[in-house]
Design an enzyme around this catalytic site. Structure first.
Site, PDB file in Angstrom:
ATOM      1  N   GLY A  12      -6.124  -1.414 -13.635  1.00  0.00           N
ATOM      2  CA  GLY A  12      -5.027  -1.681 -12.692  1.00  0.00           C
ATOM      3  C   GLY A  12      -4.334  -2.995 -13.003  1.00  0.00           C
ATOM      4  N   ASP A  13      -3.192  -3.216 -12.346  1.00  0.00           N
ATOM      5  CA  ASP A  13      -2.423  -4.460 -12.458  1.00  0.00           C
ATOM      6  C   ASP A  13      -1.929  -4.739 -13.873  1.00  0.00           C
ATOM      7  OD1 ASP A  13      -2.975  -4.846  -9.761  1.00  0.00           O
ATOM      8  OD2 ASP A  13      -4.802  -5.965 -10.186  1.00  0.00           O
ATOM      9  N   GLU A  14      -1.679  -3.689 -14.627  1.00  0.00           N
ATOM     10  CA  GLU A  14      -1.219  -3.860 -16.009  1.00  0.00           C
ATOM     11  C   GLU A  14       0.243  -4.302 -16.059  1.00  0.00           C
ATOM     12  OE1 GLU A  14      -2.546  -1.075 -14.812  1.00  0.00           O
ATOM     13  OE2 GLU A  14      -4.349  -0.567 -15.947  1.00  0.00           O
ATOM     14  N   GLY A  15       0.978  -4.080 -14.957  1.00  0.00           N
ATOM     15  CA  GLY A  15       2.402  -4.414 -14.939  1.00  0.00           C
ATOM     16  C   GLY A  15       3.261  -3.167 -14.732  1.00  0.00           C
ATOM     17  N   LYS A  16       2.672  -2.154 -14.084  1.00  0.00           N
ATOM     18  CA  LYS A  16       3.374  -0.874 -13.893  1.00  0.00           C
ATOM     19  C   LYS A  16       4.684  -1.050 -13.128  1.00  0.00           C
ATOM     20  CE  LYS A  16      -0.419   0.604 -11.934  1.00  0.00           C
ATOM     21  NZ  LYS A  16      -1.357  -0.466 -12.296  1.00  0.00           N
ATOM     22  N   LYS A  18       6.706  -3.594 -12.913  1.00  0.00           N
ATOM     23  CA  LYS A  18       7.758  -4.171 -13.749  1.00  0.00           C
ATOM     24  C   LYS A  18       8.373  -3.105 -14.653  1.00  0.00           C
ATOM     25  CE  LYS A  18       8.878  -6.647 -17.797  1.00  0.00           C
ATOM     26  NZ  LYS A  18       8.965  -7.808 -18.636  1.00  0.00           N
ATOM     27  N   GLY A  40      -0.544  -2.659  -5.635  1.00  0.00           N
ATOM     28  CA  GLY A  40       0.402  -3.761  -5.434  1.00  0.00           C
ATOM     29  C   GLY A  40       1.206  -3.864  -6.713  1.00  0.00           C
ATOM     30  N   ARG A 143     -11.538  18.545   4.204  1.00  0.00           N
ATOM     31  CA  ARG A 143     -10.598  19.457   4.856  1.00  0.00           C
ATOM     32  C   ARG A 143     -10.415  19.162   6.342  1.00  0.00           C
ATOM     33  NH1 ARG A 143     -13.926  24.314   2.469  1.00  0.00           N
ATOM     34  NH2 ARG A 143     -15.479  22.882   3.251  1.00  0.00           N
ATOM     35  N   GLN A 222      -3.179   2.093  -9.651  1.00  0.00           N
ATOM     36  CA  GLN A 222      -4.498   1.712 -10.172  1.00  0.00           C
ATOM     37  C   GLN A 222      -4.486   1.854 -11.703  1.00  0.00           C
ATOM     38  OE1 GLN A 222      -4.645   4.026  -7.068  1.00  0.00           O
ATOM     39  NE2 GLN A 222      -4.215   1.965  -6.357  1.00  0.00           N
ATOM     40  N   ARG A 303      -8.488 -12.320 -10.221  1.00  0.00           N
ATOM     41  CA  ARG A 303      -8.878 -11.212 -11.091  1.00  0.00           C
ATOM     42  C   ARG A 303      -9.804 -11.733 -12.177  1.00  0.00           C
ATOM     43  NH1 ARG A 303      -2.630  -9.602 -11.679  1.00  0.00           N
ATOM     44  NH2 ARG A 303      -2.333  -8.471  -9.743  1.00  0.00           N
TER      45      ARG A 303
HETATM   46  P1  GDP Z   1       0.865  -3.396 -11.377  1.00  0.00           P
HETATM   47  O1  GDP Z   1      -0.090  -3.194 -10.252  1.00  0.00           O
HETATM   48  O2  GDP Z   1       0.444  -2.667 -12.611  1.00  0.00           O
HETATM   49  O3  GDP Z   1       2.292  -3.103 -11.013  1.00  0.00           O
HETATM   50  O4  GDP Z   1       0.781  -4.935 -11.748  1.00  0.00           O
HETATM   51  P2  GDP Z   1       0.780  -6.177 -10.711  1.00  0.00           P
HETATM   52  O5  GDP Z   1       2.136  -6.354 -10.174  1.00  0.00           O
HETATM   53  O6  GDP Z   1      -0.333  -6.039  -9.723  1.00  0.00           O
HETATM   54  O7  GDP Z   1       0.331  -7.347 -11.663  1.00  0.00           O
HETATM   55  C1  GDP Z   1       1.053  -7.667 -12.812  1.00  0.00           C
HETATM   56  C2  GDP Z   1       1.474  -9.144 -12.699  1.00  0.00           C
HETATM   57  O8  GDP Z   1       1.911  -9.590 -13.955  1.00  0.00           O
HETATM   58  C3  GDP Z   1       2.637  -9.343 -11.755  1.00  0.00           C
HETATM   59  O9  GDP Z   1       2.531 -10.613 -11.166  1.00  0.00           O
HETATM   60  C4  GDP Z   1       3.843  -9.285 -12.693  1.00  0.00           C
HETATM   61  O10 GDP Z   1       4.970 -10.013 -12.186  1.00  0.00           O
HETATM   62  C5  GDP Z   1       3.290  -9.963 -13.904  1.00  0.00           C
HETATM   63  N1  GDP Z   1       3.831  -9.519 -15.200  1.00  0.00           N
HETATM   64  C6  GDP Z   1       4.247  -8.280 -15.581  1.00  0.00           C
HETATM   65  N2  GDP Z   1       4.591  -8.291 -16.893  1.00  0.00           N
HETATM   66  C7  GDP Z   1       4.365  -9.543 -17.341  1.00  0.00           C
HETATM   67  C8  GDP Z   1       4.486 -10.182 -18.613  1.00  0.00           C
HETATM   68  O11 GDP Z   1       4.838  -9.574 -19.619  1.00  0.00           O
HETATM   69  N3  GDP Z   1       4.160 -11.508 -18.680  1.00  0.00           N
HETATM   70  C9  GDP Z   1       3.722 -12.213 -17.599  1.00  0.00           C
HETATM   71  N4  GDP Z   1       3.421 -13.493 -17.759  1.00  0.00           N
HETATM   72  N5  GDP Z   1       3.602 -11.655 -16.390  1.00  0.00           N
HETATM   73  C10 GDP Z   1       3.897 -10.331 -16.264  1.00  0.00           C
HETATM   74  P1  IMO Z   2      -2.472  -1.306  -8.809  1.00  0.00           P
HETATM   75  O1  IMO Z   2      -1.699  -0.031  -8.567  1.00  0.00           O
HETATM   76  C1  IMO Z   2      -6.325  -3.263  -9.349  1.00  0.00           C
HETATM   77  C2  IMO Z   2      -9.755  -1.590  -7.199  1.00  0.00           C
HETATM   78  C3  IMO Z   2     -10.337  -2.425  -6.085  1.00  0.00           C
HETATM   79  C4  IMO Z   2     -11.782  -1.953  -6.133  1.00  0.00           C
HETATM   80  C5  IMO Z   2     -11.646  -0.467  -6.463  1.00  0.00           C
HETATM   81  C6  IMO Z   2     -11.674   0.448  -5.247  1.00  0.00           C
HETATM   82  O2  IMO Z   2      -1.852  -2.512  -8.219  1.00  0.00           O
HETATM   83  O3  IMO Z   2      -2.815  -1.451 -10.254  1.00  0.00           O
HETATM   84  P2  IMO Z   2     -10.046   0.983  -3.231  1.00  0.00           P
HETATM   85  O4  IMO Z   2      -9.287   0.071  -2.304  1.00  0.00           O
HETATM   86  O5  IMO Z   2      -9.177   1.899  -4.005  1.00  0.00           O
HETATM   87  O6  IMO Z   2     -11.171   1.687  -2.534  1.00  0.00           O
HETATM   88  O7  IMO Z   2     -10.758  -0.016  -4.271  1.00  0.00           O
HETATM   89  O8  IMO Z   2     -10.397  -0.332  -7.124  1.00  0.00           O
HETATM   90  N1  IMO Z   2      -8.284  -1.332  -7.066  1.00  0.00           N
HETATM   91  C7  IMO Z   2      -7.355  -1.921  -7.811  1.00  0.00           C
HETATM   92  N2  IMO Z   2      -7.466  -2.889  -8.748  1.00  0.00           N
HETATM   93  N3  IMO Z   2      -5.118  -2.714  -9.080  1.00  0.00           N
HETATM   94  C8  IMO Z   2      -4.992  -1.744  -8.162  1.00  0.00           C
HETATM   95  O9  IMO Z   2      -3.827  -1.092  -7.962  1.00  0.00           O
HETATM   96  C9  IMO Z   2      -6.137  -1.327  -7.446  1.00  0.00           C
HETATM   97  N4  IMO Z   2      -6.371  -0.419  -6.474  1.00  0.00           N
HETATM   98  C10 IMO Z   2      -7.694  -0.427  -6.258  1.00  0.00           C
HETATM   99  O10 IMO Z   2     -10.224  -3.789  -6.348  1.00  0.00           O
HETATM  100  O11 IMO Z   2     -12.450  -2.575  -7.192  1.00  0.00           O
HETATM  101 MG    MG Z   3      -1.209  -4.313  -8.880  1.00  0.00          MG
END
Ligand code: GDP
Ligand code: IMO
Ligand code: MG
Length: 429
Positions: A12-16, A18, A40, A143, A222, A303
């Protein structure tokens, strides 16, 4: 047209957010297919920074339809807050946002149950975002869940009450103290608000769009390593975060899938509990966290950080059928003189493997790392792959060779504009 899918290949949080926001002008529809307020997704453009949780990341592009699909678990209270937070941008959300009648509802006791289950797990807690995701999907599978389409039925309150009673029996067992009344006031106010939106049969809507030649992008939430089947179970979320989740979460047949965009950070992060073979506990880890501003967009939790994990990435590429890779946050590695990459794992019995092992949760797995030269320079203002420092280009070439999928985008900053395209991202343009 075919449905393109964009999803995260790590935890998760790879930057989806953006990337979906960046690609959205090339699409007519953006649709979420699983997850809920545990997500988020951060968008940055024109000096604005905004985090979306349940609303698809196409919402800021005015001509795009956004759909919350049947596979999503929707919290109406958080949804109302999200819509209110968008008010300042003058978007016509009522015209551009549609919600599947078949999406499941998260009700207040789902959140309370989530907390109670985590407490009961003690040291083995998952580190859930506590948004009620697990309990809501549990009720779906059992269900007995409530769906968005139910909110207009005269029997809605009765159905709600019945579900709450079943939850209260479990919560009583945990002797949880809570103020359900206030939570319910907010909940029913938010249900009233939700009725202002067009509730749709999204499987027909999405398939009609595709038949009519519209371009539809499915936005994953995620990451693949949090998938309930393929992630490090039980340290996972409760949905299929991988490509097949887009089929079941939107009602689109597998033969209608086009591109699968797999996005990954140039390193790894994980928030919450569970195995993370390349995790760093040293100064490098701290530096990565600082440079990458690695704090959760939903919970604010720090993280965990570590080097890129190739066996894990190859596994995610296989499960998803990734056709193109996008590498995010390359700029975060600017400060590292040496960059490490995990190419295999050493198991407790000394075996060396390069696959994702079943034993990942129970065994202590040691990463096998190779070292590469860093580029040690800023990427500010670089707008073409050919202008990247040689070491960064070599990093990309090495990964492409190992992963056997082209890396067609490299992101070098959080803003929409800090995106370097390489190769052909959208074949249907
Ligand atoms: P998502 O859940 O995959 O949409 O990712 P998040 O928004 O949770 O986390 C990604 C974070 O990295 C955010 O704060 C973005 O603004 C930031 N971000 C995305 N792409 C880049 C990048 O190429 N460089 C840097 N420094 N930050 C980035
Ligand atoms: P985005 O879409 C990162 C993680 C939680 C926990 C596990 C289970 O922003 O990438 P849950 O609330 O689903 O029962 O939590 O999964 N987790 C994430 N980690 N990015 C997310 O979403 C996440 N959504 C859940 O931290 O370890
Ligand atoms: Mg996120």
């Amino acid at each position: 047209m075919k449905l393109d899918i964009l999803l995260g290949l790590q935890w998760g949080d790879e930057g989806k957010g953006k990337v979906v926001d960046y690609l959205a002008p090339k699409y007519d529809v953006v649709a979420r297919f699983q997850g809920g307020p545990n997500a988020g997704h951060t968008l940055e453009f024109d000096g604005i920074k905004h985090v979306l949780h349940q609303i698809p990341s196409g919402i800021f592009r005015k001509d795009i339809k956004n759909i919350i699909g049947n596979g999503v678990v929707l919290d109406p209270v958080i949804f109302k807050k999200e819509i209110e937070a968008l008010a300042k941008y003058n978007l016509d959300v009522f015209a551009n946002l549609f919600i599947s009648k078949k999406a499941q509802l998260i009700i207040p006791t789902h959140r309370l149950l989530d907390a109670a289950y985590e407490v009961a797990k003690g040291k083995k807690k998952i580190g859930s975002t506590l948004k009620g995701i697990g309990p809501a999907y549990q009720d779906k599978i059992a269900r007995q869940g409530l769906r968005v389409g139910d909110i207009v039925l005269p029997s809605f309150k009765k159905k709600y009450q019945k579900l709450v009673e079943s939850h209260e029996r479990i919560l009583g067992f945990y002797k949880s103290e809570y103020e359900l009344k206030q939570l319910e006031t907010d909940f029913f106010e938010s249900i009233k608000f939700l009725k202002k939106f067009e509730l749709i049969e999204s499987e027909y809507a999405v398939n009609d769009e595709l038949s009519n030649g519209s371009k539809v992008l499915a936005e994953g939430a995620q990451g693949s390593l949090l998938d309930v089947d393929f992630g490090s179970y039980p340290y996972v979320t409760s949905s299929n975060t991988t490509a097949s989740g887009a089929c079941s979460g939107l009602g689109v047949a597998p033969n209608k899938i086009g591109e699968v965009f797999g996005i990954f950070k140039a390193y790894c992060t994980r928030v919450g509990g569970g195995p993370f073979p390349t995790e760093l506990f040293d100064e490098d880890g701290k530096l990565m966290q600082k440079e990458g501003n690695e704090f959760g967009a939903t919970t604010g939790r720090p993280r965990r950080c570590g080097w890129l994990d190739l066996p894990a990435l190859k596994y995610a590429i296989m499960i998803n059928g990734v056709t193109q890779l996008f590498m995010m946050k390359a700029d975060v590695l600017n400060v590292f003189k040496k960059i490490k990459v995990c190419t295999g794992y050493k198991m407790e019995d000394g075996r060396i493997i390069d696959i994702m092992p079943y034993e990942i949760v129970e065994e202590k797995i040691e990463p096998i790392l190779i070292e590469m030269e860093g580029w040690s320079t800023s990427l500010e203002g670089v707008d073409e792959f050919e202008k990247f420092p040689e070491q960064l280009r070599n990093y990309v070439y090495y990964l492409e060779q190992e992963l056997n999928v082209p890396i067609n985008m490299v992101s070098i900053g959080p803003d929409r504009t800090q995106t370097v395209i390489r190769g052909q991202v959208l074949a249907h343009q």
